[in-house]
Design a protein around this motif. Structure first.
Motif, PDB file in Angstrom:
ATOM      1  N   VAL A  14      16.913  30.279   3.220  1.00 38.99           N
ATOM      2  CA  VAL A  14      15.690  30.728   2.549  1.00 38.99           C
ATOM      3  C   VAL A  14      15.995  31.210   1.124  1.00 38.99           C
ATOM      4  O   VAL A  14      15.317  30.851   0.173  1.00 38.99           O
ATOM      5  CB  VAL A  14      15.000  31.851   3.359  1.00 38.99           C
ATOM      6  N   HIS A  15      17.041  32.015   0.983  1.00 41.88           N
ATOM      7  CA  HIS A  15      17.384  32.581  -0.318  1.00 41.88           C
ATOM      8  C   HIS A  15      18.455  31.775  -1.049  1.00 41.88           C
ATOM      9  O   HIS A  15      18.815  32.114  -2.167  1.00 41.88           O
ATOM     10  CB  HIS A  15      17.854  34.034  -0.150  1.00 41.88           C
ATOM     11  N   GLU A  16      18.966  30.745  -0.397  1.00 46.39           N
ATOM     12  CA  GLU A  16      20.015  29.886  -0.958  1.00 46.39           C
ATOM     13  C   GLU A  16      21.209  30.694  -1.457  1.00 46.39           C
ATOM     14  O   GLU A  16      21.731  30.473  -2.545  1.00 46.39           O
ATOM     15  CB  GLU A  16      19.449  29.010  -2.072  1.00 46.39           C
ATOM     16  N   ARG A  17      21.612  31.650  -0.637  1.00 43.92           N
ATOM     17  CA  ARG A  17      22.783  32.467  -0.938  1.00 43.92           C
ATOM     18  C   ARG A  17      23.629  32.618   0.311  1.00 43.92           C
ATOM     19  O   ARG A  17      23.145  32.472   1.424  1.00 43.92           O
ATOM     20  CB  ARG A  17      22.370  33.850  -1.437  1.00 43.92           C
ATOM     21  N   ALA A  18      24.871  32.938   0.093  1.00 44.57           N
ATOM     22  CA  ALA A  18      25.766  33.222   1.210  1.00 44.57           C
ATOM     23  C   ALA A  18      25.651  34.692   1.573  1.00 44.57           C
ATOM     24  O   ALA A  18      25.312  35.533   0.736  1.00 44.57           O
ATOM     25  CB  ALA A  18      27.200  32.894   0.823  1.00 44.57           C
ATOM     26  N   ILE A  19      25.916  34.998   2.829  1.00 49.67           N
ATOM     27  CA  ILE A  19      25.916  36.371   3.313  1.00 49.67           C
ATOM     28  C   ILE A  19      27.327  36.684   3.803  1.00 49.67           C
ATOM     29  O   ILE A  19      27.869  35.972   4.651  1.00 49.67           O
ATOM     30  CB  ILE A  19      24.906  36.553   4.460  1.00 49.67           C
ATOM     31  N   ILE A  20      27.895  37.734   3.250  1.00 50.22           N
ATOM     32  CA  ILE A  20      29.241  38.151   3.636  1.00 50.22           C
ATOM     33  C   ILE A  20      29.120  39.479   4.370  1.00 50.22           C
ATOM     34  O   ILE A  20      28.482  40.411   3.885  1.00 50.22           O
ATOM     35  CB  ILE A  20      30.154  38.278   2.417  1.00 50.22           C
ATOM     36  N   MET A  21      29.738  39.532   5.532  1.00 41.99           N
ATOM     37  CA  MET A  21      29.689  40.741   6.347  1.00 41.99           C
ATOM     38  C   MET A  21      31.113  41.257   6.548  1.00 41.99           C
ATOM     39  O   MET A  21      31.986  40.534   7.027  1.00 41.99           O
ATOM     40  CB  MET A  21      29.053  40.428   7.700  1.00 41.99           C
ATOM     41  N   LEU A  22      31.303  42.514   6.185  1.00 44.18           N
ATOM     42  CA  LEU A  22      32.569  43.193   6.411  1.00 44.18           C
ATOM     43  C   LEU A  22      32.342  44.285   7.442  1.00 44.18           C
ATOM     44  O   LEU A  22      31.243  44.834   7.541  1.00 44.18           O
ATOM     45  CB  LEU A  22      33.090  43.838   5.126  1.00 44.18           C
ATOM     46  N   GLN A  28      32.954  50.861  13.123  1.00 45.37           N
ATOM     47  CA  GLN A  28      31.947  51.909  13.017  1.00 45.37           C
ATOM     48  C   GLN A  28      30.977  51.673  11.868  1.00 45.37           C
ATOM     49  O   GLN A  28      29.891  52.233  11.856  1.00 45.37           O
ATOM     50  CB  GLN A  28      32.623  53.273  12.860  1.00 45.37           C
ATOM     51  N   TRP A  29      31.369  50.858  10.897  1.00 51.01           N
ATOM     52  CA  TRP A  29      30.543  50.591   9.720  1.00 51.01           C
ATOM     53  C   TRP A  29      30.533  49.099   9.410  1.00 51.01           C
ATOM     54  O   TRP A  29      31.566  48.423   9.538  1.00 51.01           O
ATOM     55  CB  TRP A  29      31.080  51.338   8.505  1.00 51.01           C
ATOM     56  N   ARG A  30      29.387  48.605   8.979  1.00 51.50           N
ATOM     57  CA  ARG A  30      29.246  47.201   8.590  1.00 51.50           C
ATOM     58  C   ARG A  30      28.594  47.132   7.214  1.00 51.50           C
ATOM     59  O   ARG A  30      27.552  47.736   6.980  1.00 51.50           O
ATOM     60  CB  ARG A  30      28.390  46.446   9.592  1.00 51.50           C
ATOM     61  N   LEU A  31      29.239  46.408   6.309  1.00 55.90           N
ATOM     62  CA  LEU A  31      28.724  46.217   4.958  1.00 55.90           C
ATOM     63  C   LEU A  31      28.375  44.743   4.797  1.00 55.90           C
ATOM     64  O   LEU A  31      29.232  43.872   4.983  1.00 55.90           O
ATOM     65  CB  LEU A  31      29.767  46.629   3.918  1.00 55.90           C
ATOM     66  N   THR A  32      27.117  44.472   4.475  1.00 53.46           N
ATOM     67  CA  THR A  32      26.637  43.102   4.314  1.00 53.46           C
ATOM     68  C   THR A  32      26.076  42.948   2.908  1.00 53.46           C
ATOM     69  O   THR A  32      25.354  43.815   2.426  1.00 53.46           O
ATOM     70  CB  THR A  32      25.532  42.795   5.344  1.00 53.46           C
ATOM     71  N   PHE A  33      26.431  41.834   2.249  1.00 56.79           N
ATOM     72  CA  PHE A  33      25.919  41.599   0.900  1.00 56.79           C
ATOM     73  C   PHE A  33      25.821  40.101   0.642  1.00 56.79           C
ATOM     74  O   PHE A  33      26.453  39.291   1.315  1.00 56.79           O
ATOM     75  CB  PHE A  33      26.784  42.289  -0.159  1.00 56.79           C
ATOM     76  N   TYR A  34      25.010  39.758  -0.348  1.00 53.73           N
ATOM     77  CA  TYR A  34      24.834  38.361  -0.746  1.00 53.73           C
ATOM     78  C   TYR A  34      25.904  37.955  -1.744  1.00 53.73           C
ATOM     79  O   TYR A  34      26.421  38.773  -2.491  1.00 53.73           O
ATOM     80  CB  TYR A  34      23.471  38.157  -1.418  1.00 53.73           C
ATOM     81  N   ALA A  35      26.194  36.661  -1.766  1.00 53.10           N
ATOM     82  CA  ALA A  35      27.108  36.092  -2.751  1.00 53.10           C
ATOM     83  C   ALA A  35      26.603  34.703  -3.126  1.00 53.10           C
ATOM     84  O   ALA A  35      25.858  34.072  -2.358  1.00 53.10           O
ATOM     85  CB  ALA A  35      28.521  35.993  -2.176  1.00 53.10           C
ATOM     86  N   ASP A  36      27.005  34.251  -4.276  1.00 55.61           N
ATOM     87  CA  ASP A  36      26.688  32.901  -4.702  1.00 55.61           C
ATOM     88  C   ASP A  36      27.307  31.908  -3.711  1.00 55.61           C
ATOM     89  O   ASP A  36      28.453  32.085  -3.283  1.00 55.61           O
ATOM     90  CB  ASP A  36      27.252  32.671  -6.112  1.00 55.61           C
ATOM     91  N   ARG A  37      26.563  30.876  -3.355  1.00 55.49           N
ATOM     92  CA  ARG A  37      27.045  29.909  -2.355  1.00 55.49           C
ATOM     93  C   ARG A  37      28.345  29.227  -2.770  1.00 55.49           C
ATOM     94  O   ARG A  37      29.237  29.027  -1.947  1.00 55.49           O
ATOM     95  CB  ARG A  37      25.988  28.837  -2.102  1.00 55.49           C
TER      96      ARG A  37
END
Length: 144
Positions: A14-22, A28-37
């Motif tokens: 939908v957003h034409e971006r990659a999603i990176i999840m750490l 105990q913690w999850r950090l999710t952010f978008y990145a250029d494909r």
């Protein structure tokens, strides 16, 4: 700082971006952010390949580090300009450490290739999701 590991790299059509999840090493913690494909594609290539697989840009960076007699030591992700996530690659040169800002996807790929620890700052952790209760988000973070 809190030590993290890559949990998942996916794509949002939908957003034409990659999603990176750490996720932190204690889950105990999850950090999710978008990145250029295109940038995330290099990271995914490193994740999906054997450690000996060639990746020209990362091979070049490693050759430059070797030629300069330096060693990469860690990657640190931090919040920049509000909700964005930026990163710094730290290298050891003689008796000093140098911080080199770089694209987060490239920093993560370099960390994977060189088996470097990945950390997030408290500012970046403010954008993370808490998965389990813990006394402090930085309780086990005295490693750096």
């Amino acid at each position: 700082m809190l030590r993290m590991q890559i949990r998942e790299v996916t794509s949002c059509a939908v957003h034409e971006r990659a999603i990176i999840m750490l996720e932190d090493v204690h889950a105990q913690w999850r950090l999710t952010f978008y990145a250029d494909r295109e940038e995330a594609r290099r990271l995914a290539h490193v994740i999906g390949r054997s450690p000996r697989a060639k990746q020209p840009v990362y091979d070049l960076i490693q050759s430059l580090l070797n030629a300069c007699q330096t060693t990469a030591t860690r990657v640190v992700l931090d919040a920049v300009q509000g909700a964005l996530i930026g990163s710094v690659l730290y290298i050891q040169r003689a008796e000093s450490e140098v911080a080199i800002p770089c694209y987060t996807t490239d920093a993560l790929a370099l960390a994977l290739r060189a088996h470097l620890p990945i950390y997030v700052t408290e500012a970046a952790l403010a954008h993370a999701e808490r998965l389990a209760s813990s006394p402090s988000p930085l309780a086990d973070c005295s490693e750096v």
